[in-house]
Design an enzyme around this catalytic site. Structure first.
Site, PDB file in Angstrom:
ATOM      1  N   ARG A 160     -29.937  22.291 -36.026  1.00 47.31           N
ATOM      2  CA  ARG A 160     -29.131  23.444 -36.419  1.00 47.31           C
ATOM      3  C   ARG A 160     -27.874  23.590 -35.552  1.00 47.31           C
ATOM      4  O   ARG A 160     -27.419  24.699 -35.266  1.00 47.31           O
ATOM      5  CB  ARG A 160     -29.956  24.738 -36.365  1.00 47.31           C
ATOM      6  CG  ARG A 160     -31.180  24.749 -37.264  1.00 47.31           C
ATOM      7  CD  ARG A 160     -30.818  24.618 -38.739  1.00 47.31           C
ATOM      8  NE  ARG A 160     -32.008  24.615 -39.549  1.00 47.31           N
ATOM      9  CZ  ARG A 160     -32.702  23.510 -39.858  1.00 47.31           C
ATOM     10  NH1 ARG A 160     -32.278  22.321 -39.448  1.00 47.31           N
ATOM     11  NH2 ARG A 160     -33.785  23.592 -40.574  1.00 47.31           N
ATOM     12  N   SER A 239     -33.273  32.261 -43.038  1.00 51.33           N
ATOM     13  CA  SER A 239     -33.950  32.302 -41.732  1.00 51.33           C
ATOM     14  C   SER A 239     -33.015  32.936 -40.704  1.00 51.33           C
ATOM     15  O   SER A 239     -31.937  32.405 -40.437  1.00 51.33           O
ATOM     16  CB  SER A 239     -34.340  30.897 -41.293  1.00 51.33           C
ATOM     17  OG  SER A 239     -35.241  30.323 -42.206  1.00 51.33           O
ATOM     18  N   GLU A 343     -29.796  32.651 -35.975  1.00 47.33           N
ATOM     19  CA  GLU A 343     -29.146  31.537 -36.663  1.00 47.33           C
ATOM     20  C   GLU A 343     -27.809  31.943 -37.275  1.00 47.33           C
ATOM     21  O   GLU A 343     -26.836  31.181 -37.186  1.00 47.33           O
ATOM     22  CB  GLU A 343     -30.084  30.969 -37.738  1.00 47.33           C
ATOM     23  CG  GLU A 343     -29.583  29.693 -38.373  1.00 47.33           C
ATOM     24  CD  GLU A 343     -30.644  29.006 -39.207  1.00 47.33           C
ATOM     25  OE1 GLU A 343     -30.277  28.374 -40.211  1.00 47.33           O
ATOM     26  OE2 GLU A 343     -31.846  29.086 -38.877  1.00 47.33           O
TER      27      GLU A 343
END
Length: 351
Positions: A160, A239, A343
């Site tokens: 990520r 998420s 995130e």
């Protein structure tokens, strides 16, 4: 280019949250994107880039500067080589690639947002991530003041993360190039156990591309991870927290806290994450810390379908959302000694 002033930003995000921008520009060509960025840099005006708005948390005060919507179009397929303009809708691009019979991104179906955002976040799900198929990223370098082409090796992809995320003020992604696989209509080998189970096969097997894509869409939909304006569980950024990656020492301490809290036989999720590191599950941590599906009493709550998604139930503000996020972070830290990291990108606010 389209230009608006005191323009609302909430409708441009999947959270449907955030105040207005002083100025909003919509660019439909690479040249317009570069011109808008240069103008902002030359005048010292703060600049906010917006693609699909699926990874943004904008403060209630809005953005004191220029917000630039990258709405460029371009889908080019030459054999197994794919080039996407940054503004292309990612889910549509995946569908077209699957229809063309090419493998490599079929398990990334249903992820909201634009193609240009995928290398920034190194978007991944269900055993695939774009780092494995991206060959080059064409971007405008705001420091060198020129358009550059960065090969995969220079993108510094990790979980990520990427060079672009590490230095968010430098690069503006214009185009992304991929190398896909022609596997005679079959998917790439399935890497995710849940997907394989849903398809009735073993991990490592290949399945028809359409079946892989449809299965992933069904799995994501069941977790509220496919956009649906009628479903408040999808008024989110997907998420909200990344899965923590811990050193061996930190994971041992975490495991001890798990046994202390949940019993001597309790075993937390653990996945290899490189030499000396282990990844665990943020969703598991949130649930075991007491934040179950649907948690919350206000207009911002945890999704009723998935503990990793924080949602706007229809009347939330960004401050409502951040209060819930902070409560979850503090609760998980107190319970297990692990600090969750958000995130989505925050604009004008901090978690």
């Amino acid at each position: 280019m389209q230009e608006l002033h005191d323009a609302p930003l909430a409708p441009l995000t999947t959270f449907r949250l955030g105040g207005p921008a002083d100025r909003l520009i919509t660019a439909t060509t690479d040249a317009e994107v570069v011109a808008a960025v240069r103008e902002a840099d030359d005048s010292g005006t703060p600049l906010l880039l917006i693609g699909g708005g699926s990874n943004l948390v904008i403060g209630d005060e809005g953005f004191a500067g220029t917000a630039l919507v990258v709405a460029t179009k371009g889908f080019s397929l030459d054999g197994t080589r794919l080039e996407l303009a940054a503004g292309e809708v990612w889910t549509d691009a995946v569908a077209r690639v699957v229809e063309a019979g090419l493998a490599g991104i079929e398990c990334l179906a249903g992820i909201p947002g634009s193609a240009g955002a995928t290398p920034i976040q190194n978007v991944g799900a269900y055993g695939q991530e774009v780092a494995t198929t991206v060959t080059e990223v064409v971007a405008y370098d705001r420091v060198a003041r020129e358009t550059v082409t960065l090969p995969n090796a220079d993108c510094a992809f990790s979980y990520r993360h990427s060079r672009f995320k590490d230095d968010p003020g430098r690069y503006v992604v214009l185009r992304v190039r991929f190398e896909l696989e022609d596997a005679d209509g079959l998917s790439a080998p399935l890497r995710y156990a849940e997907t394989a189970r849903a398809l009735g096969v073993e991990a490592g097997d290949r399945v028809p591309l359409a079946a892989a894509r449809e299965t992933v869409l069904k799995l994501r939909s069941g977790k509220g991870m496919v956009l649906d304006p009628e479903d408040h569980d999808t008024w989110s950024a997907g998420s909200f927290f990344t899965n923590p990656i811990l050193t061996d020492e930190a994971f041992a301490a975490f495991h001890a806290r798990v046994r202390e809290r949940l019993g001597a036989d309790a075993v937390p999720p653990a996945y290899p994450a490189g030499d000396g590191y282990t990844k665990t599950s943020a969703a598991w941590l949130i649930d075991k810390a007491g934040f179950t599906k649907g948690y919350g009493a206000g207009p911002a709550r945890i999704s009723t379908k998935h503990t990793l998604a924080l949602t706007n139930r229809g009347g939330a503000t960004t401050e409502h959302l951040l209060a819930l996020a902070r409560e979850v972070v503090a609760g998980v830290r107190d319970a297990f000694g692990v600090t969750l990291v958000n995130e989505p990108v925050t604009v004008g606010v901090d978690l």
